[in-house]
Design a protein around this motif. Structure first.
Motif, short mmCIF file in Angstrom:
data_model
loop_
_atom_site.label_atom_id
_atom_site.label_comp_id
_atom_site.label_asym_id
_atom_site.label_seq_id
_atom_site.Cartn_x
_atom_site.Cartn_y
_atom_site.Cartn_z
N PRO A 59 0.80 -1.23 0.00
CA PRO A 59 0.00 0.00 0.00
C PRO A 59 0.83 1.27 0.00
CG PRO A 59 -0.11 -1.08 2.13
CD PRO A 59 0.64 -1.99 1.24
N PHE A 60 2.02 1.21 0.56
CA PHE A 60 2.79 2.45 0.70
C PHE A 60 4.18 2.28 0.11
CE2 PHE A 60 0.02 2.19 4.46
CZ PHE A 60 -0.85 3.20 4.11
N ASN A 61 4.79 3.37 -0.24
CA ASN A 61 6.16 3.37 -0.71
C ASN A 61 7.06 3.43 0.53
OD1 ASN A 61 8.32 3.54 -2.43
ND2 ASN A 61 8.21 5.75 -2.64
N ILE A 62 7.63 2.26 0.92
CA ILE A 62 8.29 2.19 2.23
C ILE A 62 9.73 1.72 2.16
CG2 ILE A 62 6.26 1.92 3.70
CD1 ILE A 62 6.80 -1.17 3.48
N PRO A 63 10.58 2.24 1.25
CA PRO A 63 11.97 1.81 1.29
C PRO A 63 12.65 2.31 2.57
CG PRO A 63 11.73 3.65 -0.20
CD PRO A 63 10.35 3.27 0.24
N THR A 64 13.52 1.50 3.15
CA THR A 64 14.31 2.01 4.28
C THR A 64 15.43 2.86 3.72
OG1 THR A 64 15.39 -0.13 4.22
CG2 THR A 64 13.93 0.26 6.06
#
Lengths: 340, 123
Positions: A59-64
């Motif tokens: 659902p979200f753009n979550i790169p660390t």
């Protein structure tokens, strides 16, 4: 005591195989039927897990991110730690998979009197992790000599390099020593470090004990208890399995069946455990997404479709209520009707 | 499934890699190595099964004893003396390297370094 149950389970697996193969006829079960089942479960389970993950929406753009993101031209971007293009993501993933860069960042927190909290770099997990993984890879490649006839020269080359030290006969493999050492250190780390011990579960210990037992039986067979470890018979069994005409020629040491049974257990266990990080690392949204949320809109796949609703259609929907409340409308209002 | 093409490609590669042995081998692969056994002797220094399993350890021990410790006394088996030597003992009966040693060693991809120093018989 979270290590007691997995240890008991591995001991039980060893005993099951050790005792069962003493019964005539059981060699076929442990040498042919269980390996086929194990390979089928491994391949099927691997596909199932990856498809299951593939079906899960992100659902979200979550790169660390661990560095300066793409910004103004005079601000230097950290392209590996905060990738903004696909190429940079590929480079970051490649180095993560090949060099375990995220473990390189591991730190140790210590509290001193004062109180004073310090952080220092702790590379042990990275070191033993990478030694273990590469040793395991080389060992798997080496074992292809038993499954392929004629043996391809690349497999032979791996073996030559692994036994380069020319210690003893049969030649000692460097990876046999390194995998054993790294496994023991990874296990001691879990038992020794109070924080890691606290978060360690049975499913962290089980693979360690299982792989230790596999390595142990393998080392015993090669260097110490060689009686009836007939490589020709073992290779004929392996080739027979691969060509779908399995045969067991002559007696093979029960140690071999224990080794094989433990490997089958690992294959069956693999797709349904933490070991699936082998496939999962490629599908981690925190690693395989680019930090480009200011350039491209990341669409949440489960957002409901939002249809455009113009003022004209709004008015069509609520015209009667609007007229009743005396709200001016653009079309079909009372003024229009009165004018005619 | 999201990223169907990428995930399917990766999966296909993994599955093909795992299943290499099922495609690589053919009927010729199933042939077991056939050894030419010596005709001039009935027994070896150890029983057949033990020689099969442990000959390399025995040779390694002999090598260490003769070359490193200078102990070249022959071994006594059933009243017969055997010199601790590859060329003067083993190869007396197992005359052919190609038809004996190499058969199993090639089959199981073993490359003993005996012949780095020893002279292999001309065949």
């Amino acid at each position: 005591m979270k290590y007691a149950f997995p240890l008991a389970a591995v001991v039980a697996l060893i005993l099951i195989a050790l005792i069962a193969v003493q019964i005539p006829g059981m060699q076929y079960l442990f040498g042919v039927i269980i390996p086929y089942l194990a390979v089928a479960v491994f391949v099927g389970g691997f596909i199932y897990r990856l498809c299951y993950w593939g079906k899960s929406p992100v659902p979200f753009n979550i790169p660390t991110t661990c560095g300066q993101e793409f910004s103004l031209p005079w601000i230097k971007q950290d392209k590996l730690e905060c990738p903004s293009t696909r190429l940079q993501v590929v480079a970051r993933m490649f180095l993560e998979i090949v060099l375990f860069r995220s473990l390189w960042r591991n730190t140790k927190a210590t509290m001193y009197e004062g109180p004073k909290l310090t952080y220092e770099s702790s590379k042990w997990l990275w070191l033993f992790g990478i030694v273990f993984h590469y040793s395991f890879l080389i060992i798997v490649l080496r074992h292809l000599r038993l499954f392929l006839e004629p043996v391809p020269s690349c497999v032979a080359l791996v073996e030559i390099l692994d036994s380069l030290l020319q210690v003893g006969a049969p030649l000692m493999y460097i990876t046999d020593a390194t995998i054993l050492l790294s496994l023991i250190m990874l296990l001691l780390r879990r038992l020794w470090n109070p924080y890691v011990r606290y978060i360690s579960l049975a499913n962290d210990y089980f693979p360690l004990f299982l792989i230790l037992a596999i390595v142990g039986t393998g080392i015993l067979m090669r260097y110490f208890i060689r009686s009836n470890v007939d490589i020709e018979a073992i290779k004929q069994l392996a080739i027979g399995l691969a060509t779908l005409h399995p045969t067991i020629v002559g007696p093979i040491s029960s140690l071999f069946y224990v080794h094989l049974f433990l490997v089958c257990t690992l294959l069956v266990y693999f797709p349904f455990s933490k070991l699936m990080h082998m496939g999962g690392v490629f599908l981690s949204p925190t690693r395989n997404l680019a930090n480009d949320s200011r350039m491209h809109r990341h669409i949440n796949p489960w957002n409901p479709p939002i249809k455009p609703h113009s003022y004209a259609s709004y008015e069509d929907e609520f015209r009667e209520d609007m007229i009743a409340q005396g709200i001016p409308v653009e079309q079909g209002g009372p003024q229009e009707a009165g004018a005619k | 499934m999201y990223d169907r093409v990428k995930i399917s490609t990766g999966l296909l590669v993994v599955v093909l890699l795992v299943l290499i042995p099922f495609f690589y081998n053919n009927d010729a692969s199933k042939a077991a190595p056939e050894l030419t056994m010596p005709t001039n002797a009935k027994a070896c220094v150890l029983p057949r099964a033990e020689m099969r399993a442990k000959h390399m350890q025995l040779l390694n021990t002999w090598r260490d004893e003769v070359v490193r410790k200078g102990d070249s006394r022959p071994v006594l088996v059933d009243g017969k003396e055997y010199p601790k030597s590859l060329q003067l003992n083993c190869m007396e009966c197992h005359t052919s390297k190609v038809n004996f040693c190499d058969k199993c060693h090639n089959y199981s991809s073993v490359r003993p370094y005996c012949w780095d120093c020893h002279l292999a018989p001309v065949e």
